[in-house]
Design a protein around this motif. Structure first.
Motif, PDB file in Angstrom:
ATOM      1  N   THR A  96       0.828  -1.208   0.000  1.00  0.00           N
ATOM      2  CA  THR A  96       0.000   0.000   0.000  1.00  0.00           C
ATOM      3  C   THR A  96       0.859   1.253   0.000  1.00  0.00           C
ATOM      4  O   THR A  96       0.575   2.225  -0.712  1.00  0.00           O
ATOM      5  N   ALA A  97       1.932   1.240   0.781  1.00  0.00           N
ATOM      6  CA  ALA A  97       2.829   2.397   0.844  1.00  0.00           C
ATOM      7  C   ALA A  97       3.426   2.706  -0.525  1.00  0.00           C
ATOM      8  O   ALA A  97       3.572   3.878  -0.906  1.00  0.00           O
ATOM      9  N   GLU A  98       3.753   1.668  -1.276  1.00  0.00           N
ATOM     10  CA  GLU A  98       4.301   1.878  -2.617  1.00  0.00           C
ATOM     11  C   GLU A  98       3.245   2.467  -3.555  1.00  0.00           C
ATOM     12  O   GLU A  98       3.539   3.319  -4.390  1.00  0.00           O
ATOM     13  N   LEU A  99       1.996   2.019  -3.400  1.00  0.00           N
ATOM     14  CA  LEU A  99       0.918   2.555  -4.230  1.00  0.00           C
ATOM     15  C   LEU A  99       0.704   4.043  -3.971  1.00  0.00           C
ATOM     16  O   LEU A  99       0.397   4.812  -4.885  1.00  0.00           O
ATOM     17  N   LEU A 100       0.868   4.453  -2.718  1.00  0.00           N
ATOM     18  CA  LEU A 100       0.639   5.854  -2.361  1.00  0.00           C
ATOM     19  C   LEU A 100       1.681   6.789  -2.966  1.00  0.00           C
ATOM     20  O   LEU A 100       1.484   8.006  -2.999  1.00  0.00           O
ATOM     21  N   LYS A 101       2.765   6.242  -3.440  1.00  0.00           N
ATOM     22  CA  LYS A 101       3.810   7.059  -4.064  1.00  0.00           C
ATOM     23  C   LYS A 101       3.499   7.368  -5.525  1.00  0.00           C
ATOM     24  O   LYS A 101       4.161   8.206  -6.136  1.00  0.00           O
ATOM     25  N   ARG A 102       2.496   6.687  -6.074  1.00  0.00           N
ATOM     26  CA  ARG A 102       2.148   6.903  -7.478  1.00  0.00           C
ATOM     27  C   ARG A 102       1.421   8.227  -7.655  1.00  0.00           C
ATOM     28  O   ARG A 102       0.679   8.679  -6.776  1.00  0.00           O
ATOM     29  N   SER A 103       1.597   8.839  -8.804  1.00  0.00           N
ATOM     30  CA  SER A 103       0.994  10.148  -9.064  1.00  0.00           C
ATOM     31  C   SER A 103      -0.516  10.073  -9.264  1.00  0.00           C
ATOM     32  O   SER A 103      -1.215  11.081  -9.140  1.00  0.00           O
ATOM     33  N   ASP A 104      -1.040   8.872  -9.585  1.00  0.00           N
ATOM     34  CA  ASP A 104      -2.474   8.749  -9.835  1.00  0.00           C
ATOM     35  C   ASP A 104      -3.248   8.282  -8.603  1.00  0.00           C
ATOM     36  O   ASP A 104      -4.425   7.956  -8.693  1.00  0.00           O
ATOM     37  N   VAL A 105      -2.606   8.237  -7.445  1.00  0.00           N
ATOM     38  CA  VAL A 105      -3.274   7.882  -6.190  1.00  0.00           C
ATOM     39  C   VAL A 105      -3.155   9.063  -5.239  1.00  0.00           C
ATOM     40  O   VAL A 105      -2.054   9.443  -4.847  1.00  0.00           O
ATOM     41  N   ASP A 106      -4.285   9.666  -4.880  1.00  0.00           N
ATOM     42  CA  ASP A 106      -4.221  10.846  -4.018  1.00  0.00           C
ATOM     43  C   ASP A 106      -5.084  10.725  -2.768  1.00  0.00           C
ATOM     44  O   ASP A 106      -5.311  11.711  -2.061  1.00  0.00           O
TER      45      ASP A 106
END
Length: 299
Positions: A96-106
């Motif tokens: 989940t932490a890695e997903l939160l680093k993506r630009s399309d997840v806010d």
């Protein structure tokens, strides 16, 4: 938005499962009929050389379509042979932490059972600095009675040190039940009413969820907790209740799935193979009852 949970007992993070070969071929398949997400598909097939004349050679194929199942659990109680089980899981915080680093997840939605602040603290700390990348943190929790406010304040204290975006409390009055009927919304509105009487509730926006449906807005109005606002392109503003209305929004889960599912089944015959995202007005045009239920309040 990415969703995560702090407890494997959270019913939002489970899937139904069963082996169709364990099911009697002549089963009436009540699980298939009761599933609101059309996530169970069973087909009776015949096997063997003498299948045409020997019913013993019949069997069922198919089962649960995992990508559709959202864990409502209605199939569990209707199986006449008790062959269906619920498979719970906890979403990996590191992933989940890695997903939160993506630009399309806010945004992130954190489901908690409210049964232990330690589990929430462990999850929050595991997310680390990645939480700073989101604009909104939504915490979804059930009504735990008198201990709810203490749990919410303890949760807010944990988040406050590195919470840079908005925070939202999602009041899950009656999880996954909005499509059942009018009575389902009473528990979530009652949850909101209880919170309005508490002065030391934590900061943040408040949103209803769980048991929300066509009747939720009317129930909020009767409780004095709803205030509509004018949106671009509209002409009037309707205000009901206090200027300091508590509820800032309504999340529709099971009820929305029921409406959207109905539309998705009709679209192919009228529009062919298209993406519903490319026809945003289609839902409101074909389902006026849905538009009535999707009014947002303002805090």
């Amino acid at each position: 938005m990415v969703s995560v949970n702090d407890d494997c007992r959270d019913i939002h993070f489970r899937k139904a499962g069963f082996d169709p070969e364990d099911c009697p071929p002549n089963c009436s398949k009540p699980c298939e009929k009761v599933c609101p997400a059309d996530a169970i598909s069973l087909k009776r097939v015949m096997v063997g050389e003498h299948a045409q004349s020997d019913p013993i050679c019949d069997k069922l194929e198919g089962g649960v379509i995992m990508e559709r199942c959202y864990g409502c659990g209605r199939c569990l109680s209707v199986c006449p042979y008790d062959r269906i089980s619920a498979m719970s899981y906890v979403r990996d915080p590191a992933t989940t932490a890695e997903l939160l680093k993506r630009s399309d997840v806010d945004a992130i939605e954190i489901h908690t059972t409210g049964k232990g602040i330690g589990m929430f603290s462990t999850l929050w700390n595991s997310l680390g600095e990645s939480i700073n990348n989101v604009k909104l943190v939504a915490v979804s929790l059930p009504n735990a009675g008198a201990s709810t406010i203490d749990f919410m304040n303890a949760t807010y204290t944990i988040m406050q040190s590195n919470l840079e975006g908005y925070n939202l409390w999602q009041l899950d009055g009656r999880p996954m039940s909005g499509d059942i009927g009018r009575g389902a919304t009473r528990e979530t509105v009652s949850f909101a009413v209880d919170l309005t009487s508490v002065q030391d509730r934590p900061l943040g926006f408040y949103q209803l969820a769980g048991g929300t449906n066509l009747y939720t807005v009317d129930c909020l109005k009767k409780a004095g907790l709803f205030m509509a606002r004018t949106l671009p392109g509209t002409r009037t503003t309707e205000k009901v209740g206090s200027q300091e209305a508590l509820i800032g929004g309504i999340a529709y889960g099971g009820y929305a799935r029921k409406i959207v599912g109905r539309v998705l089944r009709k679209i192919p015959s009228e529009l062919g193979r298209v993406r519903i995202e490319d026809h945003p007005g289609y839902l409101l045009e074909k389902q006026p009852r849905f538009s009535r239920g999707c009014v947002l309040g303002k805090s």
